[in-house]
Enzyme design. Structure first.
Site, short mmCIF file in Angstrom:
data_model
loop_
_atom_site.label_atom_id
_atom_site.label_comp_id
_atom_site.label_asym_id
_atom_site.label_seq_id
_atom_site.Cartn_x
_atom_site.Cartn_y
_atom_site.Cartn_z
N ASP A 274 26.91 -21.24 36.21
CA ASP A 274 28.17 -21.97 36.27
C ASP A 274 28.57 -22.03 37.74
O ASP A 274 27.78 -21.68 38.62
CB ASP A 274 29.24 -21.31 35.37
CG ASP A 274 29.73 -19.97 35.89
OD1 ASP A 274 29.22 -19.46 36.91
OD2 ASP A 274 30.65 -19.42 35.27
N HIS A 275 29.79 -22.47 38.00
CA HIS A 275 30.25 -22.59 39.39
C HIS A 275 30.30 -21.24 40.10
O HIS A 275 29.99 -21.16 41.28
CB HIS A 275 31.62 -23.27 39.43
CG HIS A 275 32.63 -22.63 38.54
ND1 HIS A 275 32.63 -22.83 37.17
CD2 HIS A 275 33.65 -21.79 38.81
CE1 HIS A 275 33.61 -22.14 36.64
NE2 HIS A 275 34.25 -21.50 37.60
N CYS B 239 26.50 -16.29 36.06
CA CYS B 239 27.91 -16.69 36.03
C CYS B 239 28.69 -15.64 36.82
O CYS B 239 28.08 -14.82 37.52
CB CYS B 239 28.44 -16.85 34.60
SG CYS B 239 28.66 -15.34 33.64
N GLY B 240 29.99 -15.64 36.74
CA GLY B 240 30.77 -14.69 37.53
C GLY B 240 30.40 -13.25 37.26
O GLY B 240 30.16 -12.47 38.18
N THR B 241 30.33 -12.88 35.98
CA THR B 241 30.00 -11.50 35.61
C THR B 241 28.58 -11.35 35.08
O THR B 241 28.05 -10.24 35.06
CB THR B 241 30.95 -10.99 34.52
OG1 THR B 241 30.75 -11.79 33.34
CG2 THR B 241 32.39 -11.00 34.98
N GLY B 242 28.00 -12.42 34.59
CA GLY B 242 26.71 -12.35 33.90
C GLY B 242 26.87 -12.09 32.41
O GLY B 242 25.93 -12.22 31.64
N GLY C 53 29.30 -13.55 30.05
CA GLY C 53 29.51 -14.72 29.20
C GLY C 53 28.29 -15.59 29.06
O GLY C 53 27.96 -16.05 27.96
N HIS D 73 11.74 -2.07 26.62
CA HIS D 73 12.20 -1.64 25.31
C HIS D 73 12.67 -2.77 24.40
O HIS D 73 12.62 -2.62 23.17
CB HIS D 73 13.34 -0.62 25.44
CG HIS D 73 12.90 0.66 26.05
ND1 HIS D 73 13.73 1.75 26.16
CD2 HIS D 73 11.72 1.05 26.60
CE1 HIS D 73 13.10 2.75 26.74
NE2 HIS D 73 11.87 2.34 27.02
N ASN D 74 13.15 -3.87 24.97
CA ASN D 74 13.74 -4.95 24.16
C ASN D 74 12.98 -6.25 24.24
O ASN D 74 13.36 -7.23 23.60
CB ASN D 74 15.19 -5.20 24.58
CG ASN D 74 16.02 -3.94 24.55
OD1 ASN D 74 16.48 -3.48 25.59
ND2 ASN D 74 16.20 -3.35 23.38
N ARG E 216 29.38 -12.78 41.20
CA ARG E 216 30.57 -12.33 41.92
C ARG E 216 30.61 -10.83 42.21
O ARG E 216 31.23 -10.41 43.16
CB ARG E 216 31.83 -12.69 41.14
CG ARG E 216 32.14 -14.16 41.15
CD ARG E 216 33.50 -14.44 40.55
NE ARG E 216 33.83 -15.85 40.70
CZ ARG E 216 34.59 -16.52 39.87
NH1 ARG E 216 35.12 -15.91 38.82
NH2 ARG E 216 34.85 -17.79 40.09
N ARG F 163 6.89 1.86 19.27
CA ARG F 163 8.11 2.08 18.47
C ARG F 163 9.17 1.02 18.75
O ARG F 163 10.02 0.75 17.92
CB ARG F 163 8.67 3.47 18.72
CG ARG F 163 9.28 3.68 20.10
CD ARG F 163 9.72 5.13 20.30
NE ARG F 163 10.50 5.31 21.49
CZ ARG F 163 10.02 5.49 22.71
NH1 ARG F 163 8.70 5.50 22.90
NH2 ARG F 163 10.81 5.67 23.74
N HIS F 164 9.10 0.40 19.94
CA HIS F 164 10.08 -0.62 20.29
C HIS F 164 9.83 -1.93 19.54
O HIS F 164 10.77 -2.70 19.30
CB HIS F 164 10.08 -0.87 21.80
CG HIS F 164 10.35 0.38 22.57
ND1 HIS F 164 11.55 1.03 22.54
CD2 HIS F 164 9.54 1.11 23.38
CE1 HIS F 164 11.49 2.11 23.31
NE2 HIS F 164 10.27 2.17 23.83
N ARG G 4 11.87 -2.22 16.39
CA ARG G 4 13.29 -2.45 16.68
C ARG G 4 13.53 -3.90 17.08
O ARG G 4 14.52 -4.51 16.65
CB ARG G 4 13.75 -1.49 17.77
CG ARG G 4 13.67 -0.04 17.31
CD ARG G 4 13.83 0.92 18.44
NE ARG G 4 13.63 2.28 17.96
CZ ARG G 4 13.32 3.29 18.74
NH1 ARG G 4 13.18 3.11 20.04
NH2 ARG G 4 13.16 4.49 18.23
#
Length: 163
Positions: A8-9, A66-69, A71, A99-100, A110, A133-134, A137
């Site tokens: 985003d911006h 984005c600003g925080t990552g 959203g 793991h994921n 930001r 094991r992952h 999951r």
């Protein structure tokens, strides 16, 4: 590797830096999904674009800023076949992959220094899923994409927020 990237911006400046880093320093093919300027845009639109590129197989992995990552990762994770998370350190990037089997990362434009985001991206692209094991999951997580429902077969009711 083909990497889809969008922002985003608030993440635009770091996205531009990461496109250069991915292409010129790491040698990856980059699919820049925008935006083309730092004008105001909505992060869900770009999180979805990155996620759909990964889910379709057009890209191998995705980077969304984005600003925080947070959203943009939430938006990306709504696309079936995508495992997205907001990542704020190289250590988390490594664990997310190992793991994921994460395939899209949300970065903060930001609150995380560009050098740290470069390290996060490098680790995200070089770490491998451990399986074992992952795998069981991750299969459970992916089953949620198929059903879109919680146990019992019904989605919980959405509660209105009174402000």
């Amino acid at each position: 590797m083909r990497i889809a990237i969008g922002s985003d911006h608030a993440g635009f400046e770091q996205k531009q830096m990461l496109v250069d880093y991915l292409t010129n320093e790491l040698g990856h093919e980059v699919i820049d999904l925008g935006p083309d300027t730092d004008g105001r845009v909505d992060y869900p639109d770009y999180g979805e674009k990155v996620a759909r590129s990964v889910a379709s197989g057009e890209a191998d992995r995705g980077v969304a800023v984005c600003g925080t990552g947070i959203g943009i990762a939430l938006a990306a994770d709504k696309v079936a076949g995508v495992r997205a998370s907001s990542i704020t350190s190289p250590e988390f990037a490594d664990l997310f992959r190992r793991h994921n089997d994460g395939n899209v990362i949300g970065l903060s434009g930001r609150f995380v220094d560009p050098e740290v985001n470069r390290d996060i991206v490098r680790v995200f692209l070089t770490s491998e899923f451990e399986g074992g094991r992952h795998a069981q999951r991750v299969a459970k997580i992916m089953k949620l994409d198929e059903s879109g429902k919680v146990e019992g077969g019904q989605r919980p009711p959405v509660m209105p927020i009174n402000r």
